[in-house]
Write a protein that holds these residues in place. Structure first.
Motif, PDB file in Angstrom:
ATOM      1  N   GLN A 327       0.854  -1.129   0.069  1.00  0.00           N
ATOM      2  CA  GLN A 327       0.030   0.069   0.044  1.00  0.00           C
ATOM      3  C   GLN A 327       0.665   1.161  -0.148  1.00  0.00           C
ATOM      4  O   GLN A 327       0.364   2.462   0.140  1.00  0.00           O
ATOM      5  N   GLY A 328       2.242   1.078  -0.110  1.00  0.00           N
ATOM      6  CA  GLY A 328       3.101   2.246   0.235  1.00  0.00           C
ATOM      7  C   GLY A 328       3.493   2.547   1.454  1.00  0.00           C
ATOM      8  O   GLY A 328       3.066   2.039   2.593  1.00  0.00           O
ATOM      9  N   PRO A 329       3.994   3.923   1.701  1.00  0.00           N
ATOM     10  CA  PRO A 329       4.340   4.066   3.123  1.00  0.00           C
ATOM     11  C   PRO A 329       3.383   4.517   3.778  1.00  0.00           C
ATOM     12  O   PRO A 329       2.321   5.472   3.361  1.00  0.00           O
ATOM     13  N   ARG A 330       2.981   4.088   5.086  1.00  0.00           N
ATOM     14  CA  ARG A 330       1.866   4.340   5.758  1.00  0.00           C
ATOM     15  C   ARG A 330       2.158   4.272   7.370  1.00  0.00           C
ATOM     16  O   ARG A 330       3.202   3.389   7.544  1.00  0.00           O
ATOM     17  N   SER A 331       1.403   4.844   8.455  1.00  0.00           N
ATOM     18  CA  SER A 331       1.566   4.503   9.716  1.00  0.00           C
ATOM     19  C   SER A 331       0.393   3.297   9.898  1.00  0.00           C
ATOM     20  O   SER A 331      -0.718   3.479   9.719  1.00  0.00           O
ATOM     21  N   VAL A 332       0.921   2.578  10.926  1.00  0.00           N
ATOM     22  CA  VAL A 332       0.235   1.658  11.258  1.00  0.00           C
ATOM     23  C   VAL A 332      -0.268   1.733  12.725  1.00  0.00           C
ATOM     24  O   VAL A 332      -1.070   0.884  13.511  1.00  0.00           O
ATOM     25  N   PHE A 333       0.111   2.655  13.391  1.00  0.00           N
ATOM     26  CA  PHE A 333      -0.213   3.036  14.845  1.00  0.00           C
ATOM     27  C   PHE A 333       0.269   4.470  15.247  1.00  0.00           C
ATOM     28  O   PHE A 333       0.742   4.830  14.617  1.00  0.00           O
ATOM     29  N   PRO A 334      -0.993   4.959  15.986  1.00  0.00           N
ATOM     30  CA  PRO A 334      -0.929   6.417  16.315  1.00  0.00           C
ATOM     31  C   PRO A 334       0.344   7.068  17.110  1.00  0.00           C
ATOM     32  O   PRO A 334       0.550   8.019  16.894  1.00  0.00           O
ATOM     33  N   ASP A 335       0.801   6.070  18.009  1.00  0.00           N
ATOM     34  CA  ASP A 335       2.198   6.406  18.765  1.00  0.00           C
ATOM     35  C   ASP A 335       3.315   6.377  17.972  1.00  0.00           C
ATOM     36  O   ASP A 335       3.434   5.606  16.882  1.00  0.00           O
ATOM     37  N   ALA A 336       4.192   7.200  18.526  1.00  0.00           N
ATOM     38  CA  ALA A 336       5.572   7.335  17.588  1.00  0.00           C
ATOM     39  C   ALA A 336       6.487   6.276  18.024  1.00  0.00           C
ATOM     40  O   ALA A 336       7.487   6.246  19.040  1.00  0.00           O
ATOM     41  N   LEU A 337       6.476   4.858  17.586  1.00  0.00           N
ATOM     42  CA  LEU A 337       7.029   3.815  17.916  1.00  0.00           C
ATOM     43  C   LEU A 337       8.201   3.759  16.887  1.00  0.00           C
ATOM     44  O   LEU A 337       9.208   3.068  17.141  1.00  0.00           O
ATOM     45  N   GLN A 338       7.954   3.956  15.593  1.00  0.00           N
ATOM     46  CA  GLN A 338       8.969   3.910  14.519  1.00  0.00           C
ATOM     47  C   GLN A 338       8.715   5.161  13.681  1.00  0.00           C
ATOM     48  O   GLN A 338       8.513   4.962  12.494  1.00  0.00           O
ATOM     49  N   PRO A 339       9.112   6.263  14.072  1.00  0.00           N
ATOM     50  CA  PRO A 339       8.893   7.597  13.202  1.00  0.00           C
ATOM     51  C   PRO A 339       9.927   7.670  12.133  1.00  0.00           C
ATOM     52  O   PRO A 339      10.868   7.430  12.174  1.00  0.00           O
ATOM     53  N   GLU A 340       9.241   8.052  11.255  1.00  0.00           N
ATOM     54  CA  GLU A 340      10.005   8.326   9.890  1.00  0.00           C
ATOM     55  C   GLU A 340       9.518   9.495   8.976  1.00  0.00           C
ATOM     56  O   GLU A 340       8.180   9.784   9.064  1.00  0.00           O
ATOM     57  N   MET A 341      10.211  10.403   8.175  1.00  0.00           N
ATOM     58  CA  MET A 341       9.419  11.077   7.254  1.00  0.00           C
ATOM     59  C   MET A 341       9.844  10.556   5.749  1.00  0.00           C
ATOM     60  O   MET A 341      10.962  10.081   5.548  1.00  0.00           O
ATOM     61  N   PHE A 342       8.791  10.976   5.051  1.00  0.00           N
ATOM     62  CA  PHE A 342       9.191  10.704   3.651  1.00  0.00           C
ATOM     63  C   PHE A 342       8.703  12.148   2.805  1.00  0.00           C
ATOM     64  O   PHE A 342       7.769  12.436   2.802  1.00  0.00           O
ATOM     65  N   LEU A 343      10.114  12.358   2.215  1.00  0.00           N
ATOM     66  CA  LEU A 343       9.757  13.968   1.459  1.00  0.00           C
ATOM     67  C   LEU A 343      10.389  13.963   0.072  1.00  0.00           C
ATOM     68  O   LEU A 343      10.923  13.157  -0.345  1.00  0.00           O
ATOM     69  N   THR A 344       9.836  14.994  -0.391  1.00  0.00           N
ATOM     70  CA  THR A 344      10.266  15.524  -1.760  1.00  0.00           C
ATOM     71  C   THR A 344      10.705  16.617  -1.284  1.00  0.00           C
ATOM     72  O   THR A 344      10.556  17.631  -0.809  1.00  0.00           O
ATOM     73  N   VAL A 345      11.626  17.042  -2.796  1.00  0.00           N
ATOM     74  CA  VAL A 345      12.279  18.472  -2.536  1.00  0.00           C
ATOM     75  C   VAL A 345      11.943  19.194  -3.756  1.00  0.00           C
ATOM     76  O   VAL A 345      12.091  18.956  -4.887  1.00  0.00           O
TER      77      VAL A 345
END
Length: 520
Positions: A327-345
């Motif tokens: 499904q692509g990059p997504r969050s599976v839980f609302p708490d910050a257990l494994q935070p990451e950012m996906f960015l374009t410039v």
């Protein structure tokens, strides 16, 4: 009353556009988007005030007419009620046996003793009593009409309270990141609406620091991800500088100098540092990302207008618990257990400052192009806390940390206490009108043809649903010395027409629907 009901219905109808169309005080961006999508009718709707229904002149006109109508309905009723309070109970009807409930019999007491005993009983039951010669008339339940008047009066009080809030009240929203502060000043608000009589000087001077925001979510299999705890630990500085600590929770606002501060939202703010190709730190600090779903997949932008030689902009997502699957990059839980950012410039020529307001949650891409690698590939990357990404133009972005942000709603409603009081008065009025039973009782003692003293007791309810009338009549007869009433009819009685045909002017109709004619 008919006019008031018609106006109340009209008020409900004219409020419908406020539910169907976006309203500028609540969602100004949605209003702009709606107007852009519907240019054919946008100008007409704007002139009609449909994007701010509740502050439009025509809504205010219906509102004021409703208030005037209610006052015009209540004032005459108050006059009638006051006159009724000063009027003694109606005289005893000639034909008590025609009333819906009646009892009769002979008594061994003297006439005065029987009447005295009946009068004492009636007074003990809080009846207003009128004694005329050989009879006693009594009435109670005057508070029923008072309840009706109070109920209608509560609507007027409510309208006054709402008008007070609308003219002098204000409401604003502000997003504050952990470790930062908010001062009650117009320049600090992200969104602010106020009444026509509001003045900026009316803002209570205080400052609120958000020291820590705590969010806890369900980690079990049942209701996984459901919210469990949302609270903000804050410090408050008043106008005199005196500080105090407090905690704001959902539905438990902080009240500062009459101003309510509610916790209405929260999210994540990644802390990033951007270094431009010259080696200068062009930006450093937390950036608010707005949640898009229940797992707090958050969207945001990092604007770096001071970068040189090019303006830089970063757009993308913050995922508190990131996964990458089909499904692509997504969050599976609302708490910050494994935070990451996906960015374009994005990059472009430096922009001239115009002073015009610009959304901090979207990137104006006019004059910007998406950055590419030397081989022409678009620059997109994933980054976790503590990591640094080197960009093709020589600039760098580091993901230093993350914080939580808190959305506060600051509101001042000076007439709120009046609205609450009106609701309580309405409940009290309805309760009185439903449970108080207006009732009239009469007692007559006079000699019959055999020379014995005959007691006649009768009663009439002025409410169709009242009960216990026959028992009261029997008790009244018993107090006058009739041990076993020899006649009683608490179920049926002659109609109004029959009573009118056989009684004279001081008679009492048996039908409760005609109870207002008793005194006549």
């Amino acid at each position: 009353m008919r006019t008031a009901l018609l106006l109340l219905f009209t008020l409900a109808v004219v409020a419908i556009p406020g539910s169907l169309l976006p309203q500028r005080p609540v969602a100004p961006i949605r209003v702009s988007d709606w107007k852009a999508a519907n240019p054919a009718v946008a100008d007409l709707y704007e002139r009609l005030g449909l994007f701010d229904v509740y502050h439009s002149p025509w809504f205010a006109a219906v509102y004021l007419l409703l208030m005037i109508s209610l006052i015009g309905c209540i004032v005459p009723r108050i006059g009638v009620y006051v006159r009724a309070l000063s009027t003694p109970p109606p005289r005893t009807p000639r034909h008590l046996h025609r009333l819906p409930a009646q009892a009769s019999g002979t008594t061994a007491l003297s006439a005065d003793e029987a009447l005295d005993a009946g009068e004492a009983l009636l007074r003990s039951k809080r009846f207003r009593v009128r004694r005329d010669g050989e009879s006693v008339a009594a009435e109670r339940g005057y508070l029923r009409e008072f309840g009706n008047i109070l109920f209608h009066l509560s609507f007027v009080i409510m309208l006054v309270g709402l008008g007070w809030n609308s003219l002098w009240g204000y409401k604003g929203e502000v997003i504050t990141v952990e470790g930062q502060a908010f001062s009650n000043n117009l320049t600090q608000y992200d969104d602010f609406t106020a009444g026509a009589a509001f003045k900026p000087a009316d803002l209570a001077p205080f400052t609120v620091w958000i020291d820590r925001f705590t969010a806890k979510f369900e980690t079990g299999e049942v209701q996984r991800g459901a919210a469990r705890v949302f609270s903000a630990d804050v410090r408050v500085a008043h106008a005199d500088g005196s500080p105090e600590t407090a905690t704001i929770e959902v539905n438990e606002p902080l009240v500062v100098d009459g101003t309510q501060i509610h916790l209405v939202g929260h999210g994540y703010a990644p802390v990033v540092t951007v270094t431009d190709p010259t080696g200068q730190v062009a930006f450093s600090g937390p950036v608010v990302f707005l949640p898009q779903d229940g797992n707090f997949t958050s969207m945001g932008v990092v604007k770096v207008p001071d970068a040189r030689p090019q303006y830089l902009g970063f757009e993308g997502f913050f995922l508190p618990t990131a996964v990458v699957d089909d499904q692509g990059p997504r969050s599976v839980f609302p708490d910050a257990l494994q935070p990451e950012m996906f960015l374009t410039v994005w990059a472009g020529e430096p922009r001239t400052e115009t002073g015009l307001p610009e959304s901090v949650y979207s990137l104006n891409k006019t004059g910007l192009t998406q950055m590419r690698t030397p081989d022409g590939t678009l620059v997109t990357f994933k980054i976790a806390p503590g990591q640094i990404v080197d960009l093709p133009d020589g600039s760098k972005l580091s993901f230093d940390d993350w914080r939580r942000w808190t959305k506060l709603q600051v509101s001042y409603e000076p007439g709120l206490w009046l609205v609450i009081a009106s609701v309580l008065l309405a409940v009290a009025g309805v309760s009185a009108s439903l449970y108080i039973r207006p009732r009239r009782l009469w007692l007559r003692v006079r000699p019959d043809a055999d020379g014995a003293l005959r007691v006649e007791a009768g009663g009439l309810d002025r409410a169709e649903s009242a009960t216990g009338l026959a028992d009261d009549v029997d008790e009244l007869a018993a107090a006058a010395g009739v041990p076993h009433p020899d006649a009683r009819d608490g179920v049926e009685g002659p109609g109004v027409a029959e009573v009118a045909a056989t009684d004279d002017d001081d008679s009492t109709p048996a039908s409760p629907a005609a109870a207002q004619e008793v005194a006549r």
